[in-house]
Design an enzyme around this catalytic site. Structure first.
Site, mmCIF file in Angstrom:
data_model
loop_
_atom_site.group_PDB
_atom_site.id
_atom_site.type_symbol
_atom_site.label_atom_id
_atom_site.label_comp_id
_atom_site.label_asym_id
_atom_site.label_seq_id
_atom_site.Cartn_x
_atom_site.Cartn_y
_atom_site.Cartn_z
ATOM 1 N N ASN A 9 -17.538 -38.330 44.175
ATOM 2 C CA ASN A 9 -18.797 -39.024 43.889
ATOM 3 C C ASN A 9 -19.628 -38.063 43.046
ATOM 4 O O ASN A 9 -20.204 -37.120 43.573
ATOM 5 C CB ASN A 9 -19.497 -39.376 45.207
ATOM 6 C CG ASN A 9 -20.897 -39.918 44.991
ATOM 7 O OD1 ASN A 9 -21.268 -40.283 43.874
ATOM 8 N ND2 ASN A 9 -21.688 -39.980 46.062
ATOM 9 N N LYS A 11 -22.348 -38.564 41.549
ATOM 10 C CA LYS A 11 -23.797 -38.804 41.605
ATOM 11 C C LYS A 11 -24.368 -38.770 40.175
ATOM 12 O O LYS A 11 -23.689 -39.208 39.260
ATOM 13 C CB LYS A 11 -24.468 -37.790 42.540
ATOM 14 C CG LYS A 11 -23.752 -37.744 43.897
ATOM 15 C CD LYS A 11 -24.491 -37.009 44.973
ATOM 16 C CE LYS A 11 -23.674 -37.061 46.257
ATOM 17 N NZ LYS A 11 -24.362 -36.467 47.391
ATOM 18 N N HIS A 94 -24.532 -46.023 49.699
ATOM 19 C CA HIS A 94 -24.599 -44.571 49.889
ATOM 20 C C HIS A 94 -25.960 -44.222 50.498
ATOM 21 O O HIS A 94 -26.966 -44.853 50.176
ATOM 22 C CB HIS A 94 -24.407 -43.846 48.550
ATOM 23 C CG HIS A 94 -24.244 -42.366 48.729
ATOM 24 N ND1 HIS A 94 -25.318 -41.539 48.913
ATOM 25 C CD2 HIS A 94 -23.145 -41.596 48.790
ATOM 26 C CE1 HIS A 94 -24.872 -40.299 49.082
ATOM 27 N NE2 HIS A 94 -23.564 -40.308 49.014
ATOM 28 N N GLU A 96 -28.031 -42.011 49.867
ATOM 29 C CA GLU A 96 -29.082 -41.720 48.882
ATOM 30 C C GLU A 96 -29.675 -43.021 48.345
ATOM 31 O O GLU A 96 -30.857 -43.083 48.007
ATOM 32 C CB GLU A 96 -28.509 -40.848 47.750
ATOM 33 C CG GLU A 96 -28.315 -39.410 48.218
ATOM 34 C CD GLU A 96 -27.196 -38.653 47.546
ATOM 35 O OE1 GLU A 96 -26.729 -39.068 46.471
ATOM 36 O OE2 GLU A 96 -26.765 -37.623 48.111
ATOM 37 N N GLU A 166 -20.358 -40.959 56.482
ATOM 38 C CA GLU A 166 -21.045 -39.803 55.914
ATOM 39 C C GLU A 166 -22.298 -39.480 56.733
ATOM 40 O O GLU A 166 -23.349 -40.091 56.513
ATOM 41 C CB GLU A 166 -21.454 -40.094 54.464
ATOM 42 C CG GLU A 166 -20.286 -40.348 53.544
ATOM 43 C CD GLU A 166 -20.632 -39.962 52.109
ATOM 44 O OE1 GLU A 166 -19.876 -39.197 51.522
ATOM 45 O OE2 GLU A 166 -21.670 -40.422 51.604
ATOM 46 N N GLY A 172 -24.505 -32.629 51.076
ATOM 47 C CA GLY A 172 -25.124 -31.685 50.156
ATOM 48 C C GLY A 172 -25.802 -30.515 50.847
ATOM 49 O O GLY A 172 -26.557 -29.769 50.229
ATOM 50 N N SER A 212 -20.193 -32.504 52.570
ATOM 51 C CA SER A 212 -19.799 -31.102 52.369
ATOM 52 C C SER A 212 -18.296 -30.852 52.538
ATOM 53 O O SER A 212 -17.881 -29.814 53.040
ATOM 54 C CB SER A 212 -20.615 -30.176 53.279
ATOM 55 O OG SER A 212 -21.999 -30.293 52.993
HETATM 56 P P1 PGA Z 1 -21.404 -33.707 49.343
HETATM 57 O O1 PGA Z 1 -21.736 -35.266 49.080
HETATM 58 O O2 PGA Z 1 -19.898 -33.591 49.344
HETATM 59 O O3 PGA Z 1 -22.033 -32.973 48.191
HETATM 60 O O4 PGA Z 1 -21.978 -33.349 50.659
HETATM 61 C C1 PGA Z 1 -20.982 -36.281 49.666
HETATM 62 C C2 PGA Z 1 -21.544 -37.622 49.275
HETATM 63 O O5 PGA Z 1 -22.770 -37.759 49.184
HETATM 64 O O6 PGA Z 1 -20.781 -38.591 49.048
#
Ligand code: PGA
Length: 250
Positions: A9, A11, A94, A96, A166, A172, A212
């Site tokens: 992903n 982003k 997601h 976010e 998630e 992140g 992560s």
């Molecule tokens: P990350 O993000 O691996 O940077 O923690 C995962 C995601 O948001 O899909």
């Protein structure tokens, strides 16, 4: 046996020239994997990524879509539009998007239905916040989100859906859920699917872990009983690192 699905992903990262260079670098590194490899890229990279990935085992996905077919929705992109250029997957709900763009369980459900109608495969995200976790509500939150996302979805559509668990506090932040915790949460989601669709489907549905994931923890996470791969943010921005996650069993 369920296959492992590793999805990147990106982003809001990567310009088209960077996307092209990334896919060219990644292609030979993942060509022999039995795992499914998906890159979910920004809208502006989709077409270039699809062209560059042609003839490879890398599939391309988007990171969002609207649930209407067309109309006065400035700035939005429909499932039909994505499908028309050859996109195969789309991330839906997601955290976010839930957090910053007012995505709700209801819009997630509408988007999942529309994606399936247009033969796009949704990667549906569910996950609890830190406060919810600390209040002991993880199970309730993630099973509710799953149930609502899948409302009205037929059993025969389930094999076209990927669920990504998630935990928001792990995204992140460098904090990963322990493989045991992540596996247990994914089992809860699988149990909910069993309740709705029966045991057979619950054993077949692909459920990823995200938050992560990196090359150093991928193997531990992906070799548990119920985690079927990962949705990878930060560590999907470097081809070599991402390839190590895809090839975690080497
Ligand atoms: P990350 O993000 O691996 O940077 O923690 C995962 C995601 O948001 O899909």
């Amino acid at each position: 046996m369920r296959k492992k699905v590793i999805a990147g992903n990106w982003k809001m990262n990567m310009l088209p020239n960077e996307a092209i260079a990334f896919i060219e670098e990644l292609t030979p590194l993942v060509k022999d994997t039995e795992n499914e490899v998906i890159l979910c890229v920004p809208y502006t990279d989709l077409f270039y990524s699809l062209l560059t990935a042609q003839g490879t085992n890398i599939k391309i996905g988007a990171q969002n879509m609207h649930f209407e077919d067309n109309g006065a929705y400035t700035g939005e992109v429909s499932a039909k539009m994505l499908k028309s250029i050859g996109v195969e997957y789309v991330i839906i709900g997601h955290s976010e998007r839930r957090q910053y763009f007012a995505e709700t369980d209801e819009t997630v459900n509408k988007k999942v239905k529309k994606a399936l109608q247009e033969n796009l495969k949704p990667i549906v995200c569910v996950g609890e916040t830190l406060e919810e976790r600390e209040a002991g509500k993880t199970s309730e939150i993630i099973t509710n989100q799953t149930e609502k996302a899948l409302e009205g979805i037929d059993e025969n559509q389930l094999e076209n859906i990927i669920i990504a668990y998630e935990p928001i506090w792990a995204i992140g932040t460098g904090k990963t859920a322990t493989s045991e915790d992540a596996n247990n949460s994914i089992k809860e989601i699988r149990n909910k699917i069993m309740e709705i669709y029966g045991q057979n489907m619950s054993k077949r549905v692909i459920i990823q872990y995200g938050g992560s994931v990196k090359s150093t923890n991928a193997k531990e996470l992906f070799t548990t009983s119920d985690i079927d791969g990962g949705l990878v943010g930060g560590a999907s921005l470097k081809a070599e690192e991402f390839s190590k996650i895809v090839n975690y069993s080497d």
